[in-house]
Design a protein around this motif. Sequence first.
Motif, PDB file in Angstrom:
ATOM      1  N   VAL A 110      19.700  35.595  25.462  1.00  0.00           N
ATOM      2  CA  VAL A 110      18.939  36.307  24.434  1.00  0.00           C
ATOM      3  C   VAL A 110      18.734  37.730  24.927  1.00  0.00           C
ATOM      4  O   VAL A 110      18.204  37.946  26.013  1.00  0.00           O
ATOM      5  CB  VAL A 110      17.587  35.623  24.155  1.00  0.00           C
ATOM      6  N   ILE A 111      19.165  38.690  24.115  1.00  0.00           N
ATOM      7  CA  ILE A 111      19.138  40.100  24.486  1.00  0.00           C
ATOM      8  C   ILE A 111      18.228  40.863  23.533  1.00  0.00           C
ATOM      9  O   ILE A 111      18.456  40.862  22.319  1.00  0.00           O
ATOM     10  CB  ILE A 111      20.554  40.710  24.431  1.00  0.00           C
ATOM     11  N   ASP A 112      17.225  41.525  24.085  1.00  0.00           N
ATOM     12  CA  ASP A 112      16.357  42.396  23.293  1.00  0.00           C
ATOM     13  C   ASP A 112      16.853  43.825  23.471  1.00  0.00           C
ATOM     14  O   ASP A 112      16.603  44.462  24.483  1.00  0.00           O
ATOM     15  CB  ASP A 112      14.909  42.274  23.761  1.00  0.00           C
ATOM     16  N   GLY A 113      17.567  44.304  22.469  1.00  0.00           N
ATOM     17  CA  GLY A 113      18.088  45.661  22.478  1.00  0.00           C
ATOM     18  C   GLY A 113      17.246  46.622  21.669  1.00  0.00           C
ATOM     19  O   GLY A 113      17.719  47.699  21.293  1.00  0.00           O
ATOM     20  N   GLY A 114      16.017  46.232  21.357  1.00  0.00           N
ATOM     21  CA  GLY A 114      15.136  47.099  20.601  1.00  0.00           C
ATOM     22  C   GLY A 114      15.588  47.353  19.179  1.00  0.00           C
ATOM     23  O   GLY A 114      15.129  48.302  18.544  1.00  0.00           O
ATOM     24  N   ALA A 115      16.493  46.540  18.671  1.00  0.00           N
ATOM     25  CA  ALA A 115      17.026  46.647  17.308  1.00  0.00           C
ATOM     26  C   ALA A 115      17.744  47.968  17.054  1.00  0.00           C
ATOM     27  O   ALA A 115      17.939  48.359  15.913  1.00  0.00           O
ATOM     28  CB  ALA A 115      15.938  46.420  16.265  1.00  0.00           C
ATOM     29  N   SER A 116      18.175  48.653  18.104  1.00  0.00           N
ATOM     30  CA  SER A 116      18.836  49.948  17.925  1.00  0.00           C
ATOM     31  C   SER A 116      20.198  49.781  17.254  1.00  0.00           C
ATOM     32  O   SER A 116      21.055  49.054  17.761  1.00  0.00           O
ATOM     33  CB  SER A 116      19.030  50.651  19.268  1.00  0.00           C
ATOM     34  N   PRO A 117      20.434  50.491  16.144  1.00  0.00           N
ATOM     35  CA  PRO A 117      21.722  50.446  15.471  1.00  0.00           C
ATOM     36  C   PRO A 117      22.713  51.488  15.997  1.00  0.00           C
ATOM     37  O   PRO A 117      23.806  51.619  15.470  1.00  0.00           O
ATOM     38  CB  PRO A 117      21.357  50.745  14.018  1.00  0.00           C
ATOM     39  N   ARG A 118      22.340  52.208  17.047  1.00  0.00           N
ATOM     40  CA  ARG A 118      23.187  53.313  17.516  1.00  0.00           C
ATOM     41  C   ARG A 118      24.264  52.896  18.504  1.00  0.00           C
ATOM     42  O   ARG A 118      25.277  53.576  18.638  1.00  0.00           O
ATOM     43  CB  ARG A 118      22.321  54.401  18.142  1.00  0.00           C
ATOM     44  N   ARG A 119      24.059  51.789  19.237  1.00  0.00           N
ATOM     45  CA  ARG A 119      25.003  51.367  20.279  1.00  0.00           C
ATOM     46  C   ARG A 119      25.206  49.860  20.238  1.00  0.00           C
ATOM     47  O   ARG A 119      24.282  49.102  20.015  1.00  0.00           O
ATOM     48  CB  ARG A 119      24.479  51.747  21.675  1.00  0.00           C
ATOM     49  N   SER A 120      26.418  49.447  20.507  1.00  0.00           N
ATOM     50  CA  SER A 120      26.762  48.033  20.545  1.00  0.00           C
ATOM     51  C   SER A 120      26.454  47.452  21.919  1.00  0.00           C
ATOM     52  O   SER A 120      26.860  48.011  22.931  1.00  0.00           O
ATOM     53  CB  SER A 120      28.254  47.879  20.252  1.00  0.00           C
TER      54      SER A 120
END
Length: 163
Positions: A63-73
């Motif tokens: 489970v990865i929390d990427g902060g919901a950022s749509p800028r980077r994959s």
Amino acid sequence: MDTISTPDLCDEHGDKVRVLEGNFRHYGGKQHFGGEIATIKCFEDNSKVAEMVKEPGKDRVLVIDGGASPRRSLLGDNLARAAADNGWRGIVIYGYLRDVEELANMPIGIMALGSVPRKTEKLGDGRCDIALEFGGTTLTPGEYLYADLSGVIVAAQSLTNSQ
């Protein structure tokens, strides 16, 4: 694990189950998956993801929390292939991924908020094996996550006999 049903698990286990809120979409070749949770918190840098998927998955779900950022994959075909080859059952990303066509054929469950073609920075940032908070709940390493086409649920203990 192909026969799990999150609605049935919710009915059977009631308040022991938490539903992960959000518009997560399936991208991997398996749409039913579950297992013990391992976690990463990172923002626009998938260095820790690359490290973790190369380790033995032991039938866990990353489970990865990427902060919901749509800028980077945070995940692409190479890392997803490494995860599948190393025994991870699934990956759930509170963020975005890429290489959608390739991911669809991989023998692993993969869910994310969406896709974006831009790769991440490689700065070595991120934290592993910590509690994450998103989707209206806390996801803690050692808990269990189950996913199918109806949604994603989390429980403190295993809800199936295959765990």
